[in-house]
Design an enzyme around this catalytic site. Structure first.
Site, PDB file in Angstrom:
ATOM      1  N   CYS A 151      90.575  18.602  77.819  1.00 22.09           N
ATOM      2  CA  CYS A 151      91.343  18.488  79.065  1.00 22.09           C
ATOM      3  C   CYS A 151      91.375  17.077  79.659  1.00 22.09           C
ATOM      4  O   CYS A 151      92.454  16.631  80.097  1.00 22.09           O
ATOM      5  CB  CYS A 151      90.877  19.523  80.081  1.00 22.09           C
ATOM      6  SG  CYS A 151      89.145  19.957  80.035  1.00 22.09           S
ATOM      7  N   ARG A 170      80.040  19.964  69.945  1.00 14.38           N
ATOM      8  CA  ARG A 170      79.040  20.335  70.955  1.00 14.38           C
ATOM      9  C   ARG A 170      77.728  20.634  70.239  1.00 14.38           C
ATOM     10  O   ARG A 170      77.726  21.318  69.201  1.00 14.38           O
ATOM     11  CB  ARG A 170      79.487  21.574  71.749  1.00 14.38           C
ATOM     12  CG  ARG A 170      80.779  21.397  72.510  1.00 14.38           C
ATOM     13  CD  ARG A 170      81.204  22.682  73.200  1.00 14.38           C
ATOM     14  NE  ARG A 170      82.544  22.579  73.765  1.00 14.38           N
ATOM     15  CZ  ARG A 170      83.218  23.592  74.295  1.00 14.38           C
ATOM     16  NH1 ARG A 170      82.647  24.796  74.336  1.00 14.38           N
ATOM     17  NH2 ARG A 170      84.437  23.422  74.783  1.00 14.38           N
ATOM     18  N   GLN A 200      90.004  23.598  68.659  1.00 15.76           N
ATOM     19  CA  GLN A 200      90.595  24.517  69.624  1.00 15.76           C
ATOM     20  C   GLN A 200      92.117  24.398  69.594  1.00 15.76           C
ATOM     21  O   GLN A 200      92.655  23.292  69.491  1.00 15.76           O
ATOM     22  CB  GLN A 200      90.124  24.193  71.043  1.00 15.76           C
ATOM     23  CG  GLN A 200      88.673  24.526  71.334  1.00 15.76           C
ATOM     24  CD  GLN A 200      88.307  24.204  72.776  1.00 15.76           C
ATOM     25  OE1 GLN A 200      88.707  23.178  73.297  1.00 15.76           O
ATOM     26  NE2 GLN A 200      87.550  25.087  73.399  1.00 15.76           N
ATOM     27  N   ASP A 226      94.224  24.176  71.895  1.00 18.08           N
ATOM     28  CA  ASP A 226      94.138  23.923  73.324  1.00 18.08           C
ATOM     29  C   ASP A 226      95.519  23.591  73.898  1.00 18.08           C
ATOM     30  O   ASP A 226      96.350  22.975  73.217  1.00 18.08           O
ATOM     31  CB  ASP A 226      93.197  22.753  73.585  1.00 18.08           C
ATOM     32  CG  ASP A 226      92.297  22.983  74.779  1.00 18.08           C
ATOM     33  OD1 ASP A 226      92.558  23.935  75.531  1.00 18.08           O
ATOM     34  OD2 ASP A 226      91.338  22.220  74.954  1.00 18.08           O
ATOM     35  N   HIS A 244      97.587  22.697  77.911  1.00 22.65           N
ATOM     36  CA  HIS A 244      97.477  22.473  79.352  1.00 22.65           C
ATOM     37  C   HIS A 244      98.863  22.376  79.956  1.00 22.65           C
ATOM     38  O   HIS A 244      99.755  21.736  79.387  1.00 22.65           O
ATOM     39  CB  HIS A 244      96.689  21.190  79.648  1.00 22.65           C
ATOM     40  CG  HIS A 244      95.251  21.272  79.241  1.00 22.65           C
ATOM     41  ND1 HIS A 244      94.829  20.914  77.977  1.00 22.65           N
ATOM     42  CD2 HIS A 244      94.154  21.707  79.916  1.00 22.65           C
ATOM     43  CE1 HIS A 244      93.511  21.111  77.894  1.00 22.65           C
ATOM     44  NE2 HIS A 244      93.085  21.587  79.053  1.00 22.65           N
ATOM     45  N   LYS A 277      88.946  32.007  85.653  1.00 21.34           N
ATOM     46  CA  LYS A 277      89.629  32.162  84.373  1.00 21.34           C
ATOM     47  C   LYS A 277      89.850  33.631  84.034  1.00 21.34           C
ATOM     48  O   LYS A 277      89.151  34.529  84.514  1.00 21.34           O
ATOM     49  CB  LYS A 277      88.841  31.482  83.246  1.00 21.34           C
ATOM     50  CG  LYS A 277      87.495  32.096  82.931  1.00 21.34           C
ATOM     51  CD  LYS A 277      86.818  31.358  81.780  1.00 21.34           C
ATOM     52  CE  LYS A 277      85.416  31.907  81.516  1.00 21.34           C
ATOM     53  NZ  LYS A 277      84.767  31.240  80.381  1.00 21.34           N
ATOM     54  N   HIS A 329      94.689  25.640  82.095  1.00 22.31           N
ATOM     55  CA  HIS A 329      94.111  25.479  80.762  1.00 22.31           C
ATOM     56  C   HIS A 329      94.422  26.752  79.955  1.00 22.31           C
ATOM     57  O   HIS A 329      94.142  27.860  80.417  1.00 22.31           O
ATOM     58  CB  HIS A 329      92.586  25.316  80.838  1.00 22.31           C
ATOM     59  CG  HIS A 329      92.124  24.206  81.730  1.00 22.31           C
ATOM     60  ND1 HIS A 329      91.485  23.077  81.250  1.00 22.31           N
ATOM     61  CD2 HIS A 329      92.172  24.050  83.087  1.00 22.31           C
ATOM     62  CE1 HIS A 329      91.164  22.287  82.273  1.00 22.31           C
ATOM     63  NE2 HIS A 329      91.574  22.864  83.391  1.00 22.31           N
TER      64      HIS A 329
END
Length: 480
Positions: A174, A203, A221, A223, A225, A305, A351
């Site tokens: 993000c 991570r 991911q 991902d 946005h 979320k 997100h």
């Protein structure tokens, strides 16, 4: 009975079970609950007992037992563990020199790319613009965003003697997307602005928590946005929920549960802003026709979320998709757009992720289908097998024709019996076998054999037509 006869009879029995699909899932009902029974074919050599074990159906043949072993609910036998399937199907491996990392093999990478290409097409059809952001960013950015305070212990840090600033491998995408948004002056007319990325993240996970593809230290991911105004939130979340439902259906998941996660104890921002964010997200979810259960305190540190939990063929739930409503990160990272009144406004940031970690989703898929992926996902969709070596050149031409037609086809012209090639194709979970022999070469035909053992002789042209229809990817990949 002599040993050679015994082995022949066992091979016949082995083929019988595979041809008739007895290793596939059966379902029976008990009261109001549906229990799914998975029958795994096992050969127990040198059996000394003639009794079938409890909760199993057993067959004895020439002193050896063929055991049909059921599993229920959350219990999962080794044969359908994604790590076992990954090795058996030659998809990927992991080793101690890269703990929590994945080495993708050619067959596994074909599966990975099929999923990635499909998601990419769906996101593009939904108005998302694909971007790419750096793997390594200065720690100061993560401190400004608040991620360092929250996740610093799980982030990989590095530095170089020529640059004294500390850097981090990104754990999420993000902040990078906000940097792209902020590189030019944005107007309210640009909104909503949708970005997507197959973002590689790292991570640190404790070694004891690592579990194949389910939990890794390096993952990608899907991902996305959306930068928008508060008035656009309802429409954006409704559109994303429609997208998510369509994608899950294509992957064979027709049931999912939705959970609404509210503010955690450790969070940024004021309670007033959290009240606003939670109200906006819950109203958008209801407007999208979602019913959900509450998960108090389970929201992200920057916003509430929605979590989407898929239900697999064993009734297990897997959290995959997420929608997070964020009123904080854009402000912390100085993202603005110019309103119709000419004033700077902070955008709302939504997100999105449909699959979450692609690696983890592949693990879920493998266990959901017990390795027998749908034809459009199968790493190899058809194996062309010769009856004799004399037909190798013809089989090669057929294979190349399949490949030029967009099929993932492989040639099996080994000096092996046809029965062996059939068994090997099933072991690799290839959905269709195309057999070619002397008569087929003379008539320009092939024998198409499905995974259930149904076979038909067709012309090569009709084989191409049939296989293209059988292996068609979802509509988005075909530009429809």
């Amino acid at each position: 009975m002599d040993r050679s006869s015994l082995d022949i009879n066992l091979r016949i029995l082995y083929l019988f079970f595979y041809v008739h699909g007895l290793n596939n899932a059966l379902t029976h009902y008990h009261g109001h609950q549906q229990w799914r029974v998975d029958w795994i074919v096992r050969f127990e050599h040198q059996t000394t007992s003639t009794e079938a074990p409890p909760d199993s159906a057993g067959l004895l043949f020439s002193g050896r037992s063929v055991e049909l072993v059921p599993t229920y609910g959350d219990a999962i036998v080794q044969d359908i563990d994604h790590r076992v399937l990954g090795s058996k199907l030659d998809l990927f491996h992991q080793q101690e020199e890269g703990p929590g990392m994945v080495f993708w093999h050619p067959r596994g990478w074909k599966l990975y790319r099929a999923i990635e290409d499909y998601i990419r097409a769906e996101m593009a059809h939904s108005g998302f613009l694909e971007i790419r952001t750096p793997q390594v960013l200065a720690r100061s950015l993560w401190e400004q965003s608040g991620h360092w305070d929250k996740f610093g212990a799980s982030m990989y840090s590095l530095s170089h003697e020529d640059d004294k600033r500390p850097f981090c491998l990104k754990p999420m995408n993000c902040p990078g997307h906000i940097q792209v948004f902020s590189q030019r002056t944005r107007s309210y007319q640009d909104m909503p602005l949708r970005y997507s990325e197959f973002g590689a993240c790292h991570r640190y996970e404790p070694s004891g928590s690592l579990q194949g593809l389910m939990r890794t230290r390096a993952f990608v991911q899907d991902d996305a946005h959306v930068f928008c105004s508060i008035e656009q939130v309802d429409a954006e979340i409704r559109n994303f929920c429609d997208l998510l439902k369509r994608i899950y259906t294509q992957f064979g998941f027709h049931e999912y549960k939705v959970f609404f996660s509210t503010r955690p104890n450790l969070r940024m921002g004021s309670d007033f802003m959290w009240d606003r964010a939670e109200a906006a997200l819950s109203e958008a979810a209801m407007a999208a026709g979602l019913s959900f259960d509450l998960q108090p305190g389970e929201g992200a540190f920057y916003g509430p979320k929605l979590e989407f939990h898929l239900t697999d063929t064993r009734g297990r739930n897997w959290q995959c998709g997420t929608v997070q409503l964020d009123l904080f990160l854009p402000e912390r990272l100085n993202a603005h757009f110019v309103s119709n009144e000419g004033r700077p406004h902070t955008p709302v940031l939504i997100h999105h992720a449909v699959l979450g970690s692609i690696e983890r989703f592949i693990a879920i898929l493998l266990e959901h289908y017990e390795g027998w992926l749908p034809s459009w996902l199968a790493p190899e969709q058809v194996s062309v097998a010769t009856v004799t070596s004399n037909n190798a050149a013809y089989a090669d031409r057929v294979t190349r024709l399949f490949q030029s037609s967009g099929l993932r086809a492989v040639l099996d012209s080994r000096a092996e019996r046809l029965g062996k090639k059939i068994v090997d194709a099933r072991e690799r979970c290839i959905p269709t076998l195309a057999v070619v022999g002397p008569r087929d070469e003379a008539n320009q035909t092939v024998v198409l054999r499905s995974k259930r053992g149904v076979q038909e002789t067709v012309t090569v042209a009709n084989a191409v037509k049939y296989l293209r229809e059988e292996c068609l990817p979802p509509l988005a990949l075909r530009g429809v």
